[in-house]
Design a protein around this motif. Structure first.
Motif, mmCIF file in Angstrom:
data_model
loop_
_atom_site.group_PDB
_atom_site.id
_atom_site.type_symbol
_atom_site.label_atom_id
_atom_site.label_comp_id
_atom_site.label_asym_id
_atom_site.label_seq_id
_atom_site.Cartn_x
_atom_site.Cartn_y
_atom_site.Cartn_z
ATOM 1 N N ARG A 103 -37.386 -44.753 43.676
ATOM 2 C CA ARG A 103 -36.192 -45.533 44.028
ATOM 3 C C ARG A 103 -35.418 -45.911 42.757
ATOM 4 N NH1 ARG A 103 -34.651 -48.020 48.481
ATOM 5 N NH2 ARG A 103 -36.627 -47.546 49.507
ATOM 6 N N SER A 104 -36.130 -46.295 41.714
ATOM 7 C CA SER A 104 -35.474 -46.701 40.462
ATOM 8 C C SER A 104 -34.736 -45.518 39.816
ATOM 9 C CB SER A 104 -36.483 -47.298 39.486
ATOM 10 O OG SER A 104 -37.489 -46.353 39.161
ATOM 11 N N THR A 105 -35.259 -44.317 39.947
ATOM 12 C CA THR A 105 -34.594 -43.130 39.390
ATOM 13 C C THR A 105 -33.249 -42.912 40.061
ATOM 14 O OG1 THR A 105 -36.711 -42.088 38.864
ATOM 15 C CG2 THR A 105 -34.799 -40.631 39.028
ATOM 16 N N VAL A 106 -33.240 -43.006 41.398
ATOM 17 C CA VAL A 106 -31.989 -42.805 42.147
ATOM 18 C C VAL A 106 -31.012 -43.945 41.853
ATOM 19 C CG1 VAL A 106 -30.963 -42.522 44.435
ATOM 20 C CG2 VAL A 106 -33.184 -41.478 43.918
ATOM 21 N N ASN A 107 -31.499 -45.176 41.804
ATOM 22 C CA ASN A 107 -30.621 -46.313 41.491
ATOM 23 C C ASN A 107 -30.018 -46.184 40.099
ATOM 24 O OD1 ASN A 107 -30.637 -47.821 43.887
ATOM 25 N ND2 ASN A 107 -32.576 -48.786 43.364
ATOM 26 N N ASP A 108 -30.819 -45.779 39.112
ATOM 27 C CA ASP A 108 -30.300 -45.593 37.749
ATOM 28 C C ASP A 108 -29.249 -44.491 37.714
ATOM 29 O OD1 ASP A 108 -32.028 -47.569 36.898
ATOM 30 O OD2 ASP A 108 -33.458 -46.178 35.958
ATOM 31 N N TRP A 109 -29.520 -43.379 38.423
ATOM 32 C CA TRP A 109 -28.558 -42.270 38.482
ATOM 33 C C TRP A 109 -27.258 -42.735 39.130
ATOM 34 C CZ3 TRP A 109 -26.541 -39.850 42.889
ATOM 35 C CH2 TRP A 109 -25.796 -38.692 42.650
ATOM 36 N N LYS A 110 -27.384 -43.454 40.226
ATOM 37 C CA LYS A 110 -26.202 -43.934 40.947
ATOM 38 C C LYS A 110 -25.366 -44.876 40.075
ATOM 39 C CE LYS A 110 -24.908 -46.272 45.210
ATOM 40 N NZ LYS A 110 -25.399 -46.963 46.404
ATOM 41 N N ALA A 111 -26.022 -45.743 39.320
ATOM 42 C CA ALA A 111 -25.309 -46.706 38.467
ATOM 43 C C ALA A 111 -24.586 -46.026 37.312
ATOM 44 C CB ALA A 111 -26.298 -47.733 37.922
ATOM 45 N N SER A 112 -25.103 -44.882 36.853
ATOM 46 C CA SER A 112 -24.489 -44.208 35.705
ATOM 47 C C SER A 112 -23.509 -43.119 36.112
ATOM 48 C CB SER A 112 -25.580 -43.589 34.822
ATOM 49 O OG SER A 112 -26.223 -42.531 35.506
ATOM 50 N N ARG A 113 -23.372 -42.912 37.400
ATOM 51 C CA ARG A 113 -22.523 -41.838 37.917
ATOM 52 C C ARG A 113 -21.051 -42.234 37.838
ATOM 53 N NH1 ARG A 113 -22.203 -40.244 43.950
ATOM 54 N NH2 ARG A 113 -21.196 -38.253 43.676
ATOM 55 N N PRO A 114 -20.175 -41.309 37.391
ATOM 56 C CA PRO A 114 -18.750 -41.642 37.376
ATOM 57 C C PRO A 114 -18.225 -41.818 38.796
ATOM 58 C CG PRO A 114 -19.101 -39.373 36.657
ATOM 59 C CD PRO A 114 -20.445 -39.979 36.894
ATOM 60 N N GLY A 115 -17.176 -42.576 38.940
ATOM 61 C CA GLY A 115 -16.610 -42.818 40.268
ATOM 62 C C GLY A 115 -15.939 -41.596 40.860
ATOM 63 N N GLN A 116 -15.639 -41.675 42.138
ATOM 64 C CA GLN A 116 -14.968 -40.581 42.832
ATOM 65 C C GLN A 116 -13.626 -40.309 42.175
ATOM 66 O OE1 GLN A 116 -14.211 -41.308 46.938
ATOM 67 N NE2 GLN A 116 -13.664 -39.213 47.358
ATOM 68 N N GLY A 117 -13.295 -39.052 42.054
ATOM 69 C CA GLY A 117 -12.042 -38.670 41.427
ATOM 70 C C GLY A 117 -12.174 -38.444 39.938
ATOM 71 N N SER A 118 -13.308 -38.749 39.382
ATOM 72 C CA SER A 118 -13.541 -38.532 37.957
ATOM 73 C C SER A 118 -14.095 -37.124 37.769
ATOM 74 C CB SER A 118 -14.529 -39.570 37.429
ATOM 75 O OG SER A 118 -14.773 -39.347 36.076
ATOM 76 N N ARG A 119 -13.224 -36.191 37.517
ATOM 77 C CA ARG A 119 -13.617 -34.792 37.408
ATOM 78 C C ARG A 119 -13.309 -34.281 36.005
ATOM 79 N NH1 ARG A 119 -15.332 -36.221 41.686
ATOM 80 N NH2 ARG A 119 -14.944 -35.358 43.717
ATOM 81 N N LYS A 120 -14.096 -33.315 35.564
ATOM 82 C CA LYS A 120 -13.865 -32.711 34.253
ATOM 83 C C LYS A 120 -12.733 -31.704 34.300
ATOM 84 C CE LYS A 120 -18.542 -33.308 32.572
ATOM 85 N NZ LYS A 120 -19.763 -32.678 32.123
ATOM 86 N N HIS A 121 -12.487 -31.147 35.462
ATOM 87 C CA HIS A 121 -11.413 -30.182 35.621
ATOM 88 C C HIS A 121 -10.823 -30.333 37.016
ATOM 89 C CE1 HIS A 121 -14.697 -28.212 37.685
ATOM 90 N NE2 HIS A 121 -13.812 -27.455 38.297
ATOM 91 N N THR A 122 -9.686 -29.765 37.196
ATOM 92 C CA THR A 122 -9.055 -29.815 38.504
ATOM 93 C C THR A 122 -8.433 -28.466 38.812
ATOM 94 O OG1 THR A 122 -7.430 -30.926 39.885
ATOM 95 C CG2 THR A 122 -6.902 -30.776 37.558
ATOM 96 N N THR A 123 -8.458 -28.101 40.067
ATOM 97 C CA THR A 123 -7.826 -26.850 40.476
ATOM 98 C C THR A 123 -6.503 -27.118 41.171
ATOM 99 O OG1 THR A 123 -9.047 -26.895 42.552
ATOM 100 C CG2 THR A 123 -10.024 -25.647 40.729
ATOM 101 N N ALA A 124 -6.193 -28.387 41.380
ATOM 102 C CA ALA A 124 -4.951 -28.735 42.063
ATOM 103 C C ALA A 124 -3.757 -28.497 41.145
ATOM 104 C CB ALA A 124 -4.993 -30.189 42.501
#
Length: 87
Positions: free
Chosen positions: A49-70
């Motif tokens: 559970r702590s692994t998933v919680n740590d990953w979730k906390a460090s994850r960039p928010g929605q829309g934060s992409r390194k590239h875009t095809t739009a």
């Protein structure tokens, strides 16, 4: 393993992460999810559970992409977004 550090299979990890199981599975396949903390057998990973919680906390928010095809929208002729001719 600390108290409250349950072993989560993919479905529970996806739910905790706030994504659909198919999305979690894609993240795992692309190595975008955290590495499993162990396996029940060769095909069934589990995460603490702590692994998933740590990953979730460090994850960039929605829309934060390194590239875009739009592509930027071009103003359609006659629309209110079209530029006015100089004059």
């Amino acid at each position: 393993m600390t108290s409250g550090d349950d072993k989560l299979r993919s479905s529970a990890a996806a739910e905790l992460a706030g994504v659909k199981l198919s999305t979690w599975s894609s993240y795992v396949a692309r190595k975008q999810a955290p590495k499993p903390d162990g396996h029940y057998d060769r095909r069934t990973p589990w995460w603490l559970r702590s692994t998933v919680n740590d990953w979730k906390a460090s994850r960039p928010g929605q829309g934060s992409r390194k590239h875009t095809t739009a592509k930027p929208r071009e103003a359609a002729a006659g629309s209110t977004l079209a530029t006015k001719p100089a004059g």
